[in-house]
Design an enzyme around this catalytic site. Structure first.
Site, PDB file in Angstrom:
ATOM      1  CG  PHE A 283      73.978  34.216  26.506  1.00 57.77           C
ATOM      2  CD1 PHE A 283      74.718  35.230  25.916  1.00 57.77           C
ATOM      3  CD2 PHE A 283      72.741  33.885  25.953  1.00 57.77           C
ATOM      4  CE1 PHE A 283      74.239  35.909  24.793  1.00 57.77           C
ATOM      5  CE2 PHE A 283      72.262  34.564  24.829  1.00 57.77           C
ATOM      6  CZ  PHE A 283      73.018  35.574  24.248  1.00 57.77           C
TER       7      PHE A 283
ATOM      8  CG  ASP B 199      78.777  40.969  27.864  1.00 60.40           C
ATOM      9  OD1 ASP B 199      79.416  40.686  28.889  1.00 60.40           O
ATOM     10  OD2 ASP B 199      78.846  40.299  26.827  1.00 60.40           O
TER      11      ASP B 199
ATOM     12  CD  GLU C  57      71.007  47.918  25.729  1.00 60.45           C
ATOM     13  OE1 GLU C  57      69.843  47.667  25.398  1.00 60.45           O
ATOM     14  OE2 GLU C  57      71.985  47.735  24.977  1.00 60.45           O
ATOM     15  CG  ASP C  58      68.906  44.360  26.375  1.00 57.72           C
ATOM     16  OD1 ASP C  58      69.929  45.076  26.348  1.00 57.72           O
ATOM     17  OD2 ASP C  58      68.634  43.562  25.465  1.00 57.72           O
TER      18      ASP C  58
ATOM     19  NE  ARG D 251      64.597  39.876  19.842  1.00 59.82           N
ATOM     20  CZ  ARG D 251      65.789  40.424  20.081  1.00 59.82           C
ATOM     21  NH1 ARG D 251      66.055  40.931  21.270  1.00 59.82           N
ATOM     22  NH2 ARG D 251      66.707  40.475  19.149  1.00 59.82           N
TER      23      ARG D 251
HETATM   24  P1  5GP Z   1      78.052  44.967  25.222  1.00 58.64           P
HETATM   25  O1  5GP Z   1      78.335  45.962  24.148  1.00 58.64           O
HETATM   26  O2  5GP Z   1      77.812  45.599  26.588  1.00 58.64           O
HETATM   27  O3  5GP Z   1      79.105  43.897  25.281  1.00 58.64           O
HETATM   28  O4  5GP Z   1      76.818  44.139  24.808  1.00 58.64           O
HETATM   29  C1  5GP Z   1      75.587  44.635  24.804  1.00 58.64           C
HETATM   30  C2  5GP Z   1      74.693  43.827  23.900  1.00 58.64           C
HETATM   31  O5  5GP Z   1      75.085  42.446  23.758  1.00 58.64           O
HETATM   32  C3  5GP Z   1      73.321  43.805  24.526  1.00 58.64           C
HETATM   33  O6  5GP Z   1      72.566  44.903  24.091  1.00 58.64           O
HETATM   34  C4  5GP Z   1      72.787  42.478  24.051  1.00 58.64           C
HETATM   35  O7  5GP Z   1      72.205  42.642  22.789  1.00 58.64           O
HETATM   36  C5  5GP Z   1      73.998  41.576  23.896  1.00 58.64           C
HETATM   37  N1  5GP Z   1      74.182  40.725  25.079  1.00 58.64           N
HETATM   38  C6  5GP Z   1      75.202  40.778  25.958  1.00 58.64           C
HETATM   39  N2  5GP Z   1      75.070  39.852  26.912  1.00 58.64           N
HETATM   40  C7  5GP Z   1      73.933  39.188  26.640  1.00 58.64           C
HETATM   41  C8  5GP Z   1      73.235  38.109  27.283  1.00 58.64           C
HETATM   42  O8  5GP Z   1      73.620  37.550  28.319  1.00 58.64           O
HETATM   43  N3  5GP Z   1      72.065  37.715  26.686  1.00 58.64           N
HETATM   44  C9  5GP Z   1      71.581  38.276  25.557  1.00 58.64           C
HETATM   45  N4  5GP Z   1      70.450  37.792  25.084  1.00 58.64           N
HETATM   46  N5  5GP Z   1      72.206  39.290  24.934  1.00 58.64           N
HETATM   47  C10 5GP Z   1      73.363  39.746  25.477  1.00 58.64           C
END
Ligand code: 5GP
Length: 174
Positions: free
Chosen positions: A151, A102, A98-99, A164
């Site tokens: 972000f 958060d 996963e990228d 992207r």
């Molecule tokens: P989580 O469920 O952990 O809050 O969020 C995960 C998803 O939110 C990631 O897969 C991504 O798509 C998006 N996301 C969270 N933080 C960032 C960020 O700093 N930049 C971007 N581009 N996407 C984010």
């Protein structure tokens, strides 16, 4: 929407170096085993392509699509699978790629769904992990970088589907 400013957080070179280190570690840990790597779309597609080409062991790949809906850029907790994997993972060694992490809600949801299918093992490799109090206590097994709560875009990560393609990772200020 006002003007967006961006600043490089990790250069293409820094990213490549870290991906190599992760690939080396993963190759060592899974040597002699049959590994299936699952990438989470869309954000992880570039990382995944780089990672598997730096690995010294064979692997199979599959992809899943996940979306979390909510107001603004923060995850709401309502995660849905928009695309399921096509591979049976029962009794297999699985690594989810996963990228970014958060709140942790997306990964927690996905890992829970995959565990219901009884893989032999299930680990996660998350390239960027935000230092913040998470909504769920999720710990990644392989981490690229720990980052501040900002972000980021580039290297697969988007802002409204833009950026992207950028080779570096940037912090953006909206
Ligand atoms: P989580 O469920 O952990 O809050 O969020 C995960 C998803 O939110 C990631 O897969 C991504 O798509 C998006 N996301 C969270 N933080 C960032 C960020 O700093 N930049 C971007 N581009 N996407 C984010």
């Amino acid at each position: 929407m006002g003007k967006i400013s961006k600043k490089i957080l990790f250069s293409r070179d820094a990213i490549q170096k870290r991906v190599r280190e992760l690939a080396y570690q993963i190759s060592k840990d899974y040597a002699g085993r049959e590994l299936i790597i699952i990438g989470v779309l869309k954000g992880a597609f570039i990382l995944m392509a780089d990672l598997i080409r730096e690995m010294s062991i064979p692997c199979k790949v599959d992809f899943a699509g996940l979306a979390s809906y909510g107001a603004g850029s923060e995850s709401s907790g309502k995660v849905v699978m928009t695309k399921d994997i096509e591979t049976s993972i029962k009794e297999k060694d699985i690594l989810v790629v996963e990228d970014i992490l958060d709140t942790g809600l997306t990964m927690q949801y996905f890992v829970d769904r995959l565990k219901e299918r009884n893989p032999k093992s299930l680990k996660t490799c998350i390239f960027l992990v935000k230092r913040k109090k998470r909504k769920v206590n999720f710990k990644a097994d392989y981490v690229g970088f720990n980052i501040d709560n900002c972000f980021v875009v580039g290297y697969g990560l988007d802002f409204n589907e833009k950026y992207r393609f950028l080779p570096h990772i940037y912090v953006i200020k909206k």
